[in-house]
Design a protein around this motif. Structure first.
Motif, mmCIF file in Angstrom:
data_model
loop_
_atom_site.group_PDB
_atom_site.id
_atom_site.type_symbol
_atom_site.label_atom_id
_atom_site.label_comp_id
_atom_site.label_asym_id
_atom_site.label_seq_id
_atom_site.Cartn_x
_atom_site.Cartn_y
_atom_site.Cartn_z
ATOM 1 N N ILE A 1 42.343 44.243 45.319
ATOM 2 C CA ILE A 1 43.498 44.537 46.164
ATOM 3 C C ILE A 1 44.296 43.268 46.441
ATOM 4 C CG2 ILE A 1 42.432 44.385 48.460
ATOM 5 C CD1 ILE A 1 44.813 47.175 47.334
ATOM 6 N N SER A 2 43.615 42.130 46.587
ATOM 7 C CA SER A 2 44.332 40.856 46.773
ATOM 8 C C SER A 2 45.154 40.514 45.537
ATOM 9 C CB SER A 2 43.349 39.724 47.063
ATOM 10 O OG SER A 2 42.718 39.927 48.289
ATOM 11 N N HIS A 3 44.564 40.730 44.388
ATOM 12 C CA HIS A 3 45.285 40.497 43.134
ATOM 13 C C HIS A 3 46.514 41.407 43.061
ATOM 14 C CE1 HIS A 3 46.035 39.587 38.946
ATOM 15 N NE2 HIS A 3 46.069 40.886 38.707
ATOM 16 N N LEU A 4 46.363 42.652 43.478
ATOM 17 C CA LEU A 4 47.485 43.585 43.482
ATOM 18 C C LEU A 4 48.590 43.106 44.417
ATOM 19 C CD1 LEU A 4 48.922 46.197 42.729
ATOM 20 C CD2 LEU A 4 47.530 47.359 44.461
ATOM 21 N N PHE A 5 48.221 42.672 45.621
ATOM 22 C CA PHE A 5 49.234 42.175 46.561
ATOM 23 C C PHE A 5 49.991 40.988 45.969
ATOM 24 C CE2 PHE A 5 46.560 43.789 50.378
ATOM 25 C CZ PHE A 5 47.058 45.058 50.211
ATOM 26 N N ASN A 6 49.261 40.067 45.346
ATOM 27 C CA ASN A 6 49.909 38.911 44.706
ATOM 28 C C ASN A 6 50.815 39.346 43.569
ATOM 29 O OD1 ASN A 6 48.769 36.945 46.365
ATOM 30 N ND2 ASN A 6 46.938 36.828 45.116
ATOM 31 N N ALA A 7 50.357 40.304 42.772
ATOM 32 C CA ALA A 7 51.155 40.791 41.644
ATOM 33 C C ALA A 7 52.439 41.464 42.132
ATOM 34 C CB ALA A 7 50.332 41.759 40.792
#
Length: 83
Positions: free
Chosen positions: A34-40
């Protein structure tokens, strides 16, 4: 491509990725996903042609979080019924 079409495609991919993140068994893996998604989301929106980039990013992050939480609740409820 129009901005509306860009947004719809981005929103669809964000919702799919948030639901996928919720299905990881390990909490650390879920949080990384989910953190990766937010950054993306932030990276993609910053490169986009949207007029109000901060508002678009905020809406997409909110939708991702809501989808993630909803998916986790469904998985927990399904696990309780199966038990």
């Amino acid at each position: 491509m129009s901005r509306i079409k860009d947004y719809i495609e981005l929103e669809d991919s964000v919702l799919d990725a948030a639901e996928d993140a919720a299905h990881h068994d390990d909490v650390t893996t879920r949080m990384r996903a989910i953190s990766h998604l937010f950054n993306a989301i932030g990276e993609h929106v910053s490169r986009s042609r949207f007029h109000d980039k901060s508002e678009v990013a905020a809406v997409l992050v909110w939708l991702a979080a809501e989808t993630y939480v909803s998916s986790r609740r469904e998985l927990i409820a399904d696990a309780r019924v199966a038990a």
